[in-house]
Write a protein that holds these residues in place. Structure first.
Motif, PDB file in Angstrom:
ATOM      1  N   ALA A 147      -1.657  -5.512   2.155  1.00  0.00           N
ATOM      2  CA  ALA A 147      -2.119  -4.529   1.188  1.00  0.00           C
ATOM      3  C   ALA A 147      -1.311  -3.250   1.314  1.00  0.00           C
ATOM      4  O   ALA A 147      -0.737  -2.959   2.366  1.00  0.00           O
ATOM      5  CB  ALA A 147      -3.607  -4.241   1.411  1.00  0.00           C
ATOM      6  N   GLY A 148      -1.286  -2.476   0.231  1.00  0.00           N
ATOM      7  CA  GLY A 148      -0.576  -1.218   0.253  1.00  0.00           C
ATOM      8  C   GLY A 148      -1.089  -0.297  -0.828  1.00  0.00           C
ATOM      9  O   GLY A 148      -1.703  -0.737  -1.801  1.00  0.00           O
ATOM     10  N   THR A 149      -0.834   0.967  -0.642  1.00  0.00           N
ATOM     11  CA  THR A 149      -1.195   1.964  -1.643  1.00  0.00           C
ATOM     12  C   THR A 149      -0.069   2.970  -1.766  1.00  0.00           C
ATOM     13  O   THR A 149       0.749   3.126  -0.860  1.00  0.00           O
ATOM     14  CB  THR A 149      -2.521   2.679  -1.287  1.00  0.00           C
ATOM     15  N   PHE A 150      -0.044   3.623  -2.930  1.00  0.00           N
ATOM     16  CA  PHE A 150       0.885   4.726  -3.155  1.00  0.00           C
ATOM     17  C   PHE A 150       0.088   6.017  -3.040  1.00  0.00           C
ATOM     18  O   PHE A 150      -0.823   6.255  -3.828  1.00  0.00           O
ATOM     19  CB  PHE A 150       1.527   4.625  -4.540  1.00  0.00           C
ATOM     20  N   ALA A 151       0.411   6.841  -2.069  1.00  0.00           N
ATOM     21  CA  ALA A 151      -0.335   8.076  -1.833  1.00  0.00           C
ATOM     22  C   ALA A 151       0.146   9.226  -2.703  1.00  0.00           C
ATOM     23  O   ALA A 151      -0.531  10.232  -2.816  1.00  0.00           O
ATOM     24  CB  ALA A 151      -0.222   8.471  -0.363  1.00  0.00           C
ATOM     25  N   GLY A 152       1.308   9.074  -3.316  1.00  0.00           N
ATOM     26  CA  GLY A 152       1.896  10.164  -4.088  1.00  0.00           C
ATOM     27  C   GLY A 152       2.700  11.069  -3.177  1.00  0.00           C
ATOM     28  O   GLY A 152       2.452  11.120  -1.974  1.00  0.00           O
ATOM     29  N   PRO A 153       3.669  11.775  -3.751  1.00  0.00           N
ATOM     30  CA  PRO A 153       4.537  12.625  -2.924  1.00  0.00           C
ATOM     31  C   PRO A 153       3.790  13.672  -2.095  1.00  0.00           C
ATOM     32  O   PRO A 153       4.237  14.036  -1.020  1.00  0.00           O
ATOM     33  CB  PRO A 153       5.451  13.297  -3.964  1.00  0.00           C
ATOM     34  N   ASP A 154       2.636  14.128  -2.599  1.00  0.00           N
ATOM     35  CA  ASP A 154       1.878  15.126  -1.846  1.00  0.00           C
ATOM     36  C   ASP A 154       0.676  14.522  -1.113  1.00  0.00           C
ATOM     37  O   ASP A 154      -0.122  15.238  -0.517  1.00  0.00           O
ATOM     38  CB  ASP A 154       1.405  16.256  -2.759  1.00  0.00           C
ATOM     39  N   GLY A 155       0.558  13.203  -1.143  1.00  0.00           N
ATOM     40  CA  GLY A 155      -0.515  12.521  -0.426  1.00  0.00           C
ATOM     41  C   GLY A 155      -1.872  12.572  -1.105  1.00  0.00           C
ATOM     42  O   GLY A 155      -2.862  12.132  -0.540  1.00  0.00           O
ATOM     43  N   SER A 156      -1.942  13.053  -2.335  1.00  0.00           N
ATOM     44  CA  SER A 156      -3.239  13.259  -2.989  1.00  0.00           C
ATOM     45  C   SER A 156      -3.776  12.033  -3.727  1.00  0.00           C
ATOM     46  O   SER A 156      -4.972  11.978  -4.029  1.00  0.00           O
ATOM     47  CB  SER A 156      -3.146  14.429  -3.970  1.00  0.00           C
ATOM     48  N   ARG A 157      -2.936  11.047  -4.031  1.00  0.00           N
ATOM     49  CA  ARG A 157      -3.418   9.886  -4.770  1.00  0.00           C
ATOM     50  C   ARG A 157      -4.268   9.003  -3.869  1.00  0.00           C
ATOM     51  O   ARG A 157      -3.880   8.691  -2.744  1.00  0.00           O
ATOM     52  CB  ARG A 157      -2.261   9.065  -5.328  1.00  0.00           C
ATOM     53  N   GLN A 158      -5.404   8.605  -4.365  1.00  0.00           N
ATOM     54  CA  GLN A 158      -6.298   7.706  -3.633  1.00  0.00           C
ATOM     55  C   GLN A 158      -6.022   6.271  -4.062  1.00  0.00           C
ATOM     56  O   GLN A 158      -5.540   6.026  -5.171  1.00  0.00           O
ATOM     57  CB  GLN A 158      -7.758   8.073  -3.913  1.00  0.00           C
ATOM     58  N   PRO A 159      -6.321   5.284  -3.211  1.00  0.00           N
ATOM     59  CA  PRO A 159      -6.072   3.888  -3.589  1.00  0.00           C
ATOM     60  C   PRO A 159      -6.805   3.510  -4.872  1.00  0.00           C
ATOM     61  O   PRO A 159      -7.943   3.911  -5.093  1.00  0.00           O
ATOM     62  CB  PRO A 159      -6.625   3.103  -2.396  1.00  0.00           C
ATOM     63  N   SER A 160      -6.123   2.720  -5.680  1.00  0.00           N
ATOM     64  CA  SER A 160      -6.714   2.232  -6.928  1.00  0.00           C
ATOM     65  C   SER A 160      -7.677   1.088  -6.615  1.00  0.00           C
ATOM     66  O   SER A 160      -7.687   0.540  -5.496  1.00  0.00           O
ATOM     67  CB  SER A 160      -5.616   1.740  -7.874  1.00  0.00           C
ATOM     68  N   GLN A 161      -8.441   0.703  -7.609  1.00  0.00           N
ATOM     69  CA  GLN A 161      -9.388  -0.398  -7.433  1.00  0.00           C
ATOM     70  C   GLN A 161      -8.670  -1.684  -7.017  1.00  0.00           C
ATOM     71  O   GLN A 161      -9.110  -2.387  -6.126  1.00  0.00           O
ATOM     72  CB  GLN A 161     -10.203  -0.627  -8.713  1.00  0.00           C
ATOM     73  N   ILE A 162      -7.556  -1.986  -7.654  1.00  0.00           N
ATOM     74  CA  ILE A 162      -6.831  -3.224  -7.321  1.00  0.00           C
ATOM     75  C   ILE A 162      -6.276  -3.149  -5.895  1.00  0.00           C
ATOM     76  O   ILE A 162      -6.296  -4.144  -5.161  1.00  0.00           O
ATOM     77  CB  ILE A 162      -5.738  -3.547  -8.358  1.00  0.00           C
ATOM     78  N   GLU A 163      -5.802  -1.984  -5.476  1.00  0.00           N
ATOM     79  CA  GLU A 163      -5.302  -1.835  -4.100  1.00  0.00           C
ATOM     80  C   GLU A 163      -6.431  -2.056  -3.097  1.00  0.00           C
ATOM     81  O   GLU A 163      -6.231  -2.705  -2.058  1.00  0.00           O
ATOM     82  CB  GLU A 163      -4.661  -0.460  -3.920  1.00  0.00           C
ATOM     83  N   LEU A 164      -7.609  -1.545  -3.415  1.00  0.00           N
ATOM     84  CA  LEU A 164      -8.766  -1.744  -2.537  1.00  0.00           C
ATOM     85  C   LEU A 164      -9.186  -3.213  -2.500  1.00  0.00           C
ATOM     86  O   LEU A 164      -9.561  -3.733  -1.439  1.00  0.00           O
ATOM     87  CB  LEU A 164      -9.933  -0.864  -2.985  1.00  0.00           C
ATOM     88  N   GLU A 165      -9.095  -3.897  -3.625  1.00  0.00           N
ATOM     89  CA  GLU A 165      -9.444  -5.323  -3.664  1.00  0.00           C
ATOM     90  C   GLU A 165      -8.463  -6.149  -2.842  1.00  0.00           C
ATOM     91  O   GLU A 165      -8.855  -7.087  -2.144  1.00  0.00           O
ATOM     92  CB  GLU A 165      -9.496  -5.805  -5.110  1.00  0.00           C
ATOM     93  N   ILE A 166      -7.189  -5.804  -2.890  1.00  0.00           N
ATOM     94  CA  ILE A 166      -6.190  -6.501  -2.068  1.00  0.00           C
ATOM     95  C   ILE A 166      -6.467  -6.235  -0.587  1.00  0.00           C
ATOM     96  O   ILE A 166      -6.398  -7.151   0.250  1.00  0.00           O
ATOM     97  CB  ILE A 166      -4.762  -6.084  -2.470  1.00  0.00           C
ATOM     98  N   ALA A 167      -6.810  -5.007  -0.249  1.00  0.00           N
ATOM     99  CA  ALA A 167      -7.128  -4.660   1.142  1.00  0.00           C
ATOM    100  C   ALA A 167      -8.356  -5.422   1.628  1.00  0.00           C
ATOM    101  O   ALA A 167      -8.380  -5.932   2.753  1.00  0.00           O
ATOM    102  CB  ALA A 167      -7.348  -3.152   1.267  1.00  0.00           C
ATOM    103  N   GLU A 168      -9.367  -5.512   0.788  1.00  0.00           N
ATOM    104  CA  GLU A 168     -10.575  -6.267   1.164  1.00  0.00           C
ATOM    105  C   GLU A 168     -10.240  -7.738   1.368  1.00  0.00           C
ATOM    106  O   GLU A 168     -10.699  -8.365   2.326  1.00  0.00           O
ATOM    107  CB  GLU A 168     -11.651  -6.094   0.096  1.00  0.00           C
ATOM    108  N   PHE A 169      -9.423  -8.282   0.477  1.00  0.00           N
ATOM    109  CA  PHE A 169      -8.976  -9.670   0.640  1.00  0.00           C
ATOM    110  C   PHE A 169      -8.278  -9.845   1.988  1.00  0.00           C
ATOM    111  O   PHE A 169      -8.528 -10.811   2.714  1.00  0.00           O
ATOM    112  CB  PHE A 169      -8.020 -10.078  -0.495  1.00  0.00           C
ATOM    113  N   GLN A 170      -7.408  -8.902   2.328  1.00  0.00           N
ATOM    114  CA  GLN A 170      -6.674  -9.001   3.589  1.00  0.00           C
ATOM    115  C   GLN A 170      -7.623  -9.037   4.778  1.00  0.00           C
ATOM    116  O   GLN A 170      -7.440  -9.837   5.699  1.00  0.00           O
ATOM    117  CB  GLN A 170      -5.686  -7.850   3.730  1.00  0.00           C
ATOM    118  N   GLY A 171      -8.641  -8.197   4.771  1.00  0.00           N
ATOM    119  CA  GLY A 171      -9.613  -8.203   5.869  1.00  0.00           C
ATOM    120  C   GLY A 171     -10.293  -9.541   6.026  1.00  0.00           C
ATOM    121  O   GLY A 171     -10.409 -10.068   7.142  1.00  0.00           O
ATOM    122  N   SER A 172     -10.724 -10.141   4.922  1.00  0.00           N
ATOM    123  CA  SER A 172     -11.401 -11.440   5.013  1.00  0.00           C
ATOM    124  C   SER A 172     -10.418 -12.545   5.375  1.00  0.00           C
ATOM    125  O   SER A 172     -10.742 -13.454   6.144  1.00  0.00           O
ATOM    126  CB  SER A 172     -12.141 -11.760   3.710  1.00  0.00           C
TER     127      SER A 172
END
Length: 183
Positions: A147-172
């Motif tokens: 899983a991965g996310t793009f934080a944005g150049p200033d770190g302010s972007r939060q993970p999108s729903q699809i990024e969170l779903e990929i991360a959850e998949f990875q955990g399981s």
């Protein structure tokens, strides 16, 4: 991202302890960088914590296409574990955060795999078992490496729903793999 990975681990019947790498920069430098405060709910990981875990899913911030120095410093402190073979056969995976699309999601994973290999850990990528990686309706992080996310150049972007779903998949996914090894 770590919370989504933890949710996946727990959904597969695993137990989670979220930890963070020890900080290597001074408070003064962190303040000048505009770094967010550390989550004190998450203790600093030690080599002993790595040895005690049944599996490890590393969350890795990226700096210039590689793991941030804090992650490398944590792994540099595992020489004693390496000498004992304490991590041999332990399942390990990783998820990453980069500032931009070209910020090194795959290179971070590829360069961190060497840490796992030297310890004899069993690298557990998600491959394309997570069908969300095929989603092309929006820009998102993640790759067959994890899983991965793009934080944005200033770190302010939060993970999108699809990024969170990929991360959850990875955990399981990693938990299911670890359970198979423990039988």
């Amino acid at each position: 991202m770590a919370g989504a990975v933890a949710k996946g681990v727990e959904s597969a019947g695993g137990k989670v302890t979220i930890m963070r790498a020890p900080e290597t920069l001074s408070e003064e430098v962190l303040k000048k960088m505009g770094a967010p405060p550390k989550n004190t709910d998450h203790k600093e990981a030690t080599p002993a914590d790595l040895a005690a875990a049944d599996a490890i899913i590393f969350g890795i911030p990226t700096r210039f296409g590689m793991a941030a120095a804090q992650m490398k410093a944590l792994m540099d402190h595992t020489g004693g574990l390496w000498m004992k073979g304490a991590l041999v056969g332990k399942p390990a995976s990783m998820f990453v955060s980069t500032a931009t699309q070209g910020g090194g999601q795959e290179t971070t994973a590829l360069t961190f795999v060497t840490q796992l290999v030297h310890h004899g850990m069993v690298y557990v990528p998600i491959g394309y078992a997570c069908k969300k990686l095929f989603e092309m309706g929006e820009v998102h992080g993640g790759s067959p490496y994890g899983a991965g996310t793009f934080a944005g150049p200033d770190g302010s972007r939060q993970p999108s729903q699809i990024e969170l779903e990929i991360a959850e998949f990875q955990g399981s996914h990693v938990t299911a793999f670890a359970k198979k090894l423990m039988k």
